[in-house]
Design an enzyme around this catalytic site. Structure first.
Site, mmCIF file in Angstrom:
data_model
loop_
_atom_site.group_PDB
_atom_site.id
_atom_site.type_symbol
_atom_site.label_atom_id
_atom_site.label_comp_id
_atom_site.label_asym_id
_atom_site.label_seq_id
_atom_site.Cartn_x
_atom_site.Cartn_y
_atom_site.Cartn_z
ATOM 1 N N ASP A 157 -10.469 6.216 4.571
ATOM 2 C CA ASP A 157 -9.871 5.323 3.228
ATOM 3 C C ASP A 157 -10.447 4.277 2.883
ATOM 4 O O ASP A 157 -9.973 3.090 2.814
ATOM 5 C CB ASP A 157 -8.264 5.305 3.379
ATOM 6 C CG ASP A 157 -7.423 4.786 2.264
ATOM 7 O OD1 ASP A 157 -8.171 5.277 0.950
ATOM 8 O OD2 ASP A 157 -6.452 4.088 2.033
ATOM 9 N N GLY B 93 0.742 -1.120 -0.137
ATOM 10 C CA GLY B 93 -0.005 -0.064 0.142
ATOM 11 C C GLY B 93 0.888 1.185 -0.101
ATOM 12 O O GLY B 93 2.058 1.218 -0.218
ATOM 13 N N GLY B 94 0.264 2.329 0.242
ATOM 14 C CA GLY B 94 0.977 3.464 0.411
ATOM 15 C C GLY B 94 1.595 3.935 1.415
ATOM 16 O O GLY B 94 2.686 4.656 1.238
ATOM 17 N N LYS C 9 1.968 -6.434 9.086
ATOM 18 C CA LYS C 9 1.850 -4.991 8.463
ATOM 19 C C LYS C 9 3.302 -4.186 8.922
ATOM 20 O O LYS C 9 3.530 -3.978 10.265
ATOM 21 C CB LYS C 9 0.922 -4.232 8.691
ATOM 22 C CG LYS C 9 0.735 -2.924 7.988
ATOM 23 C CD LYS C 9 -0.441 -2.305 7.901
ATOM 24 C CE LYS C 9 -0.849 -1.095 6.866
ATOM 25 N NZ LYS C 9 -2.190 -0.552 6.923
#
Length: 607
Positions: A156, A43-44, A63
């Site tokens: 988001d 992801g970003g 993560k």
């Protein structure tokens, strides 16, 4: 411990002795506890990798922050802490937080076996298959509503941040941009805009461009209604198979503009234009959720979830109504070629009607105001009404008419048919009553039994008196007997006149009786006037009575009279005996005939 008996006495306990653990529990650091595997997503802000928890021997996901920027590290830590506070079945739980072997901030979370919602949408081959994913959106909205109740907004939401589990689980992940209601966004250094508008951008504008509301694209402070807009954008993609704003089909004429500028410029193409087959109710939900002004959107994620649940209920009702309306169409086609005299064809009509009514009732039980089901039910009732009216089944047609209160044409047709049927039934009843042999039977029987008793009495009187049957009584006796007989008939007829003249058949019988008596009186009067012998007058009586019986169609009753007349003419000595016996037999024959005809009439009425 002190007691009342001795306040100075105390109880001293030694050190607590615990058994030694069978297995010594390890306490490794984060890097030692989780054995990292393959990368699952990028992801970003961070990457997600498969990992194995060596302490609990289970598979997890880890993560890892991809950039060592201090600002991002603070954001990453906030994400972990915020997510760990959200305990909901559709929000991924956080197990642990620490540094990996390279000193990169990382956290471990639940392993969810499944695929992103974005891939599930792309795998669908039809709109109906995609609409089957709406329950997952309801679960997402419920999770977001819970987060809002904890004063946390996601900021988001997008299909890639929702995992659809192998066993129906729906899990919202990636709370990297989550923010408490009362906390302002910390400024960040501008970063490069991602080439793909479906990826999260960082810098002065935070979020995924093609799913963000206009206020978020402008960099304004947002509230929970930003998540509601994102839920609407997620629904948009579910229906259209494309994001609301995308470089391949952007609303703006300047497709080289950044997507968030397109978001600011105006709304995306209407969902009903992108996917004309979208149900109108769902298109309305999407349009309201993605309203440009936050105040025009749903007030809460729960309200949006409720609307979607209602839509799903309505969809089920619509499918039931469509299937039932097909049965109504089949019923109409069957009625058009119906042979009304065929019992199997009529049974097929009722079968189709029962199937259609069951489906429509089920559709209305699910959604009482379903317009398609209400229209189909009206068509079904109208078709059945016409069918029953055509068959002259007025009770069934009347019952159906109560369900068609606004159909004045059919109400009028029913009223006309009632009048016609009423007139027909009245005419039939009058005809049946006119031919009913039972009417006046008792009264006629009384009259004839009275005559028979009189005749027998007179005959026995003659025998007791020793009169010779060959010698006829004088005219005085004849006049007396005739007067007595006439009086009996007149009195009995007067008492039973309502029955004797109750209908055509009974009146005909009454007229026959009166005619016979009148003929006999005329015969006796004529005989006495011209001085005929008594035997001749009795023979003439028999001939007159026979003529009356033949005239009224009572041939069986005329037979004994005719035979007696012939015997009296040939053997005058037997005239008196023949007269009395023939009248007696004629009366018995008439009574027996009337009773037989009455039983036949009763049997016909029963059928």
């Amino acid at each position: 411990m002190a007691t009342d008996s001795d306040p100075d006495e105390t109880l001293t306990l030694g050190p607590l002795e615990l058994p030694a653990p069978v297995v010594e529990l390890p306490t490794p650091c984060f890097a030692e506890r989780y054995q990292l595997g393959a990368e699952l997503a990028r992801g970003g802000l961070a990457n997600i990798r498969a990992a194995h928890d060596v302490v609990l021997d289970r598979q997890v996901a880890v993560k890892q922050l991809r950039d060592r920027d201090p600002g991002l590290a603070v954001r990453f830590l906030r994400e972990a802490r915020l997510t760990s506070r959200l305990v909901h079945p559709s929000i991924v739980p956080i197990y642990d937080l620490g540094l990996d072997a390279d000193g990169v901030p990382s956290y471990a979370m639940k392993w969810v076996e499944g695929q992103p919602l974005s891939k599930a949408i792309a795998a669908c081959g039809s709109l109906d298959e995609r609409l089957a994913l709406i329950p997952a959106v309801v679960a997402i909205a419920d999770a977001v509503a819970y987060a809002h109740s904890q004063r946390v907004i996601h900021r988001d939401l997008k299909p890639a941040n929702v995992i659809i589990g192998a066993f129906g689980e729906v899990v919202v992940i990636d709370w990297g941009l989550a923010l408490p209601f009362d906390q302002a966004e910390a400024p960040m250094a501008p970063r490069a805009t991602p080439a793909d508008p479906r990826l999260t951008s960082l810098g002065s504008v935070l979020g995924t461009p093609c799913y963000m509301p206009p206020e978020q694209a402008r960099g304004d402070r947002v509230d929970l209604r930003a998540d509601i807009y994102a839920l609407g954008a997620l629904l948009y993609q579910l229906v259209a198979m494309t994001a609301p704003y995308d470089q391949s089909g952007a609303h703006s004429a300047h497709t080289d503009d950044p997507v968030w500028k397109q978001v600011i410029a105006g709304p995306p193409r209407p969902i009903a234009v992108v996917e004309p087959a979208v149900p109108a109710e769902l298109a309305t939900i999407i349009d309201r959720a993605m309203a440009r002004a936050p105040a025009d959107r749903y007030p809460s994620a729960s309200a949006l979830a409720t609307e979607l649940t209602s839509f799903l209920t309505h969809q089920t009702s619509r499918r039931l109504a469509v299937a039932a309306c097909d049965r109504v169409d089949e019923l109409g086609a069957t009625l058009a070629r119906l042979d009304g005299t065929s019992a199997p064809a009529v049974a097929e009509i009722y079968r189709l009607a029962d199937v259609a009514r069951f489906g429509l009732d089920e559709a209305l039980a699910t959604w009482p105001t379903n317009p398609a089901a209400q229209h189909g039910l009206g068509r079904l009732r109208a078709a059945l009404f016409d069918f029953e009216l055509e068959r002259d089944n007025l009770p069934a047609a009347t019952a159906l008419a109560t369900e068609l209160p606004g159909d004045r044409a059919r109400q009028a047709a029913l009223a006309r048919r009632r009048e016609v049927m009423g007139a027909q039934q009245a005419a039939t009843a009058a005809s049946v009553h006119a031919r009913d042999q039972r009417v006046g039977l008792r009264e006629r029987t009384v009259v004839y039994v009275s005559l028979l008793v009189l005749m027998v009495g007179m005959f026995i009187q003659t025998l007791v008196a020793g009169a010779d049957l060959g010698h006829q009584p004088d005219p005085v006796t004849l006049r007396r007997n005739a007067a007595v007989a006439l009086a009996v008939v007149v009195i009995a007829s007067a008492l039973g006149r309502r029955g004797i003249f109750g209908n055509a058949v009974s009146a005909a019988a009454g007229r026959m009786i009166i005619t016979v008596i009148a003929a006999l009186v005329a015969s006796r009067t004529f005989g006495l006037h011209v001085g005929l012998p008594a035997a001749t007058m009795m023979t003439l009586d028999l001939i007159m009575a026979t003529a009356v019986m033949v005239t009224y169609g009572r041939l069986l009753a005329a037979a004994p009279l005719a035979l007696a007349a012939a015997a009296a003419a040939i053997w005058p000595v037997t005239t008196r005996l023949a007269f009395n016996l023939s009248v007696f037999v004629c009366g018995l024959v008439l009574i027996a005939a009337w009773r037989r005809e009455a039983r036949a009439a009763a049997a016909d009425a029963a059928r």
